[in-house]
Design a protein around this motif. Structure first.
Motif, PDB file in Angstrom:
ATOM      1  N   LEU A 114      67.462  78.827 -19.770  1.00 58.05           N
ATOM      2  CA  LEU A 114      67.554  80.147 -20.390  1.00 58.05           C
ATOM      3  C   LEU A 114      66.684  80.088 -21.633  1.00 58.05           C
ATOM      4  N   GLY A 174      63.054  82.038 -23.899  1.00 58.53           N
ATOM      5  CA  GLY A 174      62.665  83.054 -24.874  1.00 58.53           C
ATOM      6  C   GLY A 174      62.380  82.442 -26.229  1.00 58.53           C
ATOM      7  N   THR A 175      62.261  81.120 -26.271  1.00 58.93           N
ATOM      8  CA  THR A 175      61.998  80.411 -27.528  1.00 58.93           C
ATOM      9  C   THR A 175      60.875  79.386 -27.310  1.00 58.93           C
ATOM     10  N   SER A 221      64.145  81.321 -17.264  1.00 58.94           N
ATOM     11  CA  SER A 221      64.656  82.685 -17.292  1.00 58.94           C
ATOM     12  C   SER A 221      64.380  83.326 -18.643  1.00 58.94           C
ATOM     13  N   ALA A 264      64.450  87.159 -20.922  1.00 58.35           N
ATOM     14  CA  ALA A 264      65.127  88.459 -20.948  1.00 58.35           C
ATOM     15  C   ALA A 264      64.185  89.583 -20.522  1.00 58.35           C
ATOM     16  N   ARG A 266      61.782  90.910 -22.709  1.00 56.59           N
ATOM     17  CA  ARG A 266      61.538  91.788 -23.869  1.00 56.59           C
ATOM     18  C   ARG A 266      60.040  92.017 -24.103  1.00 56.59           C
ATOM     19  N   PHE A 317      70.856  89.324 -15.989  1.00 57.20           N
ATOM     20  CA  PHE A 317      71.527  88.973 -14.731  1.00 57.20           C
ATOM     21  C   PHE A 317      72.647  89.966 -14.412  1.00 57.20           C
ATOM     22  N   GLY A 318      73.073  90.728 -15.437  1.00 58.08           N
ATOM     23  CA  GLY A 318      74.230  91.598 -15.244  1.00 58.08           C
ATOM     24  C   GLY A 318      75.499  90.900 -15.721  1.00 58.08           C
ATOM     25  N   THR A 360      68.154  79.373 -25.588  1.00 57.65           N
ATOM     26  CA  THR A 360      67.872  80.681 -26.180  1.00 57.65           C
ATOM     27  C   THR A 360      67.931  80.595 -27.705  1.00 57.65           C
ATOM     28  N   HIS A 361      67.501  81.678 -28.338  1.00 55.19           N
ATOM     29  CA  HIS A 361      67.431  81.747 -29.799  1.00 55.19           C
ATOM     30  C   HIS A 361      68.834  81.626 -30.412  1.00 55.19           C
ATOM     31  N   ALA A 390      73.461  85.697 -29.002  1.00 50.92           N
ATOM     32  CA  ALA A 390      74.851  85.252 -28.812  1.00 50.92           C
ATOM     33  C   ALA A 390      75.399  85.613 -27.435  1.00 50.92           C
ATOM     34  N   ILE A 434      73.941  86.052 -24.339  1.00 50.12           N
ATOM     35  CA  ILE A 434      73.516  85.279 -23.172  1.00 50.12           C
ATOM     36  C   ILE A 434      74.151  83.877 -23.208  1.00 50.12           C
ATOM     37  N   LYS A 485      67.096  86.207 -40.945  1.00 53.97           N
ATOM     38  CA  LYS A 485      68.112  85.466 -40.203  1.00 53.97           C
ATOM     39  C   LYS A 485      67.899  83.975 -40.482  1.00 53.97           C
TER      40      LYS A 485
HETATM   41  P1  NAP Z   1      71.440  88.505 -26.304  1.00 55.25           P
HETATM   42  O1  NAP Z   1      71.890  89.605 -27.201  1.00 55.25           O
HETATM   43  O2  NAP Z   1      72.194  87.241 -26.317  1.00 55.25           O
HETATM   44  O3  NAP Z   1      71.375  88.983 -24.792  1.00 55.25           O
HETATM   45  C1  NAP Z   1      71.425  90.338 -24.399  1.00 55.25           C
HETATM   46  C2  NAP Z   1      71.235  90.401 -22.920  1.00 55.25           C
HETATM   47  O4  NAP Z   1      69.876  90.124 -22.566  1.00 55.25           O
HETATM   48  C3  NAP Z   1      72.060  89.379 -22.149  1.00 55.25           C
HETATM   49  O5  NAP Z   1      73.387  89.818 -21.971  1.00 55.25           O
HETATM   50  C4  NAP Z   1      71.268  89.234 -20.870  1.00 55.25           C
HETATM   51  O6  NAP Z   1      71.463  90.359 -20.029  1.00 55.25           O
HETATM   52  C5  NAP Z   1      69.842  89.345 -21.364  1.00 55.25           C
HETATM   53  N1  NAP Z   1      69.224  88.054 -21.686  1.00 55.25           N
HETATM   54  C6  NAP Z   1      69.092  87.453 -22.893  1.00 55.25           C
HETATM   55  N2  NAP Z   1      68.414  86.320 -22.796  1.00 55.25           N
HETATM   56  C7  NAP Z   1      68.099  86.164 -21.496  1.00 55.25           C
HETATM   57  C8  NAP Z   1      67.379  85.180 -20.767  1.00 55.25           C
HETATM   58  N3  NAP Z   1      66.824  84.111 -21.392  1.00 55.25           N
HETATM   59  N4  NAP Z   1      67.254  85.355 -19.423  1.00 55.25           N
HETATM   60  C9  NAP Z   1      67.798  86.437 -18.809  1.00 55.25           C
HETATM   61  N5  NAP Z   1      68.471  87.405 -19.455  1.00 55.25           N
HETATM   62  C10 NAP Z   1      68.626  87.272 -20.782  1.00 55.25           C
HETATM   63  O7  NAP Z   1      69.905  88.173 -26.594  1.00 55.25           O
HETATM   64  P2  NAP Z   1      68.846  88.846 -27.609  1.00 55.25           P
HETATM   65  O8  NAP Z   1      69.230  88.485 -28.996  1.00 55.25           O
HETATM   66  O9  NAP Z   1      68.662  90.284 -27.228  1.00 55.25           O
HETATM   67  O10 NAP Z   1      67.548  88.009 -27.235  1.00 55.25           O
HETATM   68  C11 NAP Z   1      66.876  88.240 -26.002  1.00 55.25           C
HETATM   69  C12 NAP Z   1      65.950  87.083 -25.718  1.00 55.25           C
HETATM   70  O11 NAP Z   1      65.010  86.964 -26.784  1.00 55.25           O
HETATM   71  C13 NAP Z   1      66.684  85.753 -25.617  1.00 55.25           C
HETATM   72  O12 NAP Z   1      66.244  85.108 -24.440  1.00 55.25           O
HETATM   73  C14 NAP Z   1      66.290  84.985 -26.856  1.00 55.25           C
HETATM   74  O13 NAP Z   1      66.116  83.598 -26.607  1.00 55.25           O
HETATM   75  C15 NAP Z   1      64.994  85.651 -27.283  1.00 55.25           C
HETATM   76  N6  NAP Z   1      64.848  85.748 -28.751  1.00 55.25           N
HETATM   77  C16 NAP Z   1      65.837  86.313 -29.493  1.00 55.25           C
HETATM   78  C17 NAP Z   1      65.693  86.390 -30.875  1.00 55.25           C
HETATM   79  C18 NAP Z   1      66.788  86.965 -31.740  1.00 55.25           C
HETATM   80  O14 NAP Z   1      66.622  86.971 -32.989  1.00 55.25           O
HETATM   81  N7  NAP Z   1      67.892  87.436 -31.181  1.00 55.25           N
HETATM   82  C19 NAP Z   1      64.526  85.903 -31.493  1.00 55.25           C
HETATM   83  C20 NAP Z   1      63.527  85.325 -30.690  1.00 55.25           C
HETATM   84  C21 NAP Z   1      63.701  85.267 -29.321  1.00 55.25           C
HETATM   85  P3  NAP Z   1      72.564  90.367 -18.868  1.00 55.25           P
HETATM   86  O15 NAP Z   1      73.891  90.473 -19.513  1.00 55.25           O
HETATM   87  O16 NAP Z   1      72.186  91.552 -18.044  1.00 55.25           O
HETATM   88  O17 NAP Z   1      72.403  89.073 -18.124  1.00 55.25           O
END
Ligand code: NAP
Length: 243
Positions: free
Chosen positions: A6, A8-9, A30, A32, A34, A50-51, A72-73, A77, A79, A194
């Protein structure tokens, strides 16, 4: 062995590249989804949610995944919670790969707060011109702040739900020198961030220290319990270890 990363980083990408040396480990990355284009990574890349935990559990079972690494990041929280729930339900081994926190150094003036709402409540008390670098998803938390001019860094220009702001566009990594110049040019009095950790965005922390500015540091959310490592080499060792 089929491993789901999982991602995105930068750590997740580094892990996929490191595991390319091990042909017995079949990697599925995998993301997300974005960003418009998928990064080029070794192994298979899949994009999109994934849902929820149920959808993820279904995917893991149908795809025949043997192990999961949640890279993940630190602020993603949901995922991570879904991964913990889905893996526990299926009895699948799960590892968390999480970059270390930034170490506090002499000269740092950090005001640590638990969440964005508290950061929004505290920001005016630290200065009237704030550099807001919390990501587009968190900007709305500052919508009710009327007495601060925000310099907001985004990947692309867009309208924001803030009272008084300007946008600067940019994509990391950012050097301390560039951050210092930017903060000086905009007469910044405080930095809001953050507690992400990592080198790519550390420049603003070093620059704030050099300029003697306070940093409003939003703490990481709590992640699910379980084995957690801080570097790619340890995650590789876990991935290739015998079952
Ligand atoms: P989140 O709030 O934990 O996740 C929201 C939803 O996005 C999850 O419920 C899932 O959807 C989907 N998702 C997140 N990461 C996924 C992955 N790696 N593969 C498949 N589905 C994923 O996450 P977020 O903070 O929006 O971050 C989204 C992505 O950006 C993450 O992968 C993270 O590593 C990356 N990122 C986040 C940040 C940050 O500051 N938050 C910064 C840099 C990169 P479903 O429930 O439909 O499965």
């Amino acid at each position: 062995m089929k491993l789901l990363i999982l991602g995105g980083t930068s750590e997740a990408a580094g892990l996929a590249r490191a595991l390319a040396e091990y042909p017995d480990v079949q990697v599925i990355n995998s993301l997300a989804g974005r960003t418009a284009t998928a990064p080029v990574l070794p192994g298979t890349v899949r994009m999109g949610g994934f849902g929820g935990a149920e959808g993820l559990a279904r995917y893991l079972a149908e795809t025949g995944i043997n192990r999961v690494i949640d890279a993940t990041h630190p602020f993603a929280a949901r995922i991570s919670a879904h991964a913990a729930e889905a893996c526990a339900g299926l009895g699948l081994p799960r590892l968390r790969l999480e970059r270390p926190q930034w170490p506090r150094q002499a000269g740092d003036h950090w005001v640590e707060v638990a969440d964005m709402a508290t950061a929004a409540a505290r920001v005016a008390g630290l200065g009237r011109r704030a550099f807001l670098t919390v990501g587009i998803g968190e900007v709305a938390a500052f919508a009710a702040v009327t007495d601060v001019h925000f310099l907001v860094r985004l990947i692309a220009e867009q309208a924001l739900p803030l009272c008084d702001y300007e946008v600067v566009t940019g994509k990391g990594p950012f050097s301390a020198e560039a951050e210092r110049n930017l903060m000086r040019a905009h007469a910044i009095q405080t930095v809001v961030t953050k507690a992400s950790g990592g080198a790519a965005t550390y420049g603003k922390i070093a620059a704030a220290r050099e300029l003697g500015l306070p940093v409003l540091m939003v703490q990481r959310p709590t992640k699910p319990e379980g084995i957690c490592v801080a570097d790619v080499a340890s995650a590789v060792a876990w991935a290739i270890s015998p079952a």
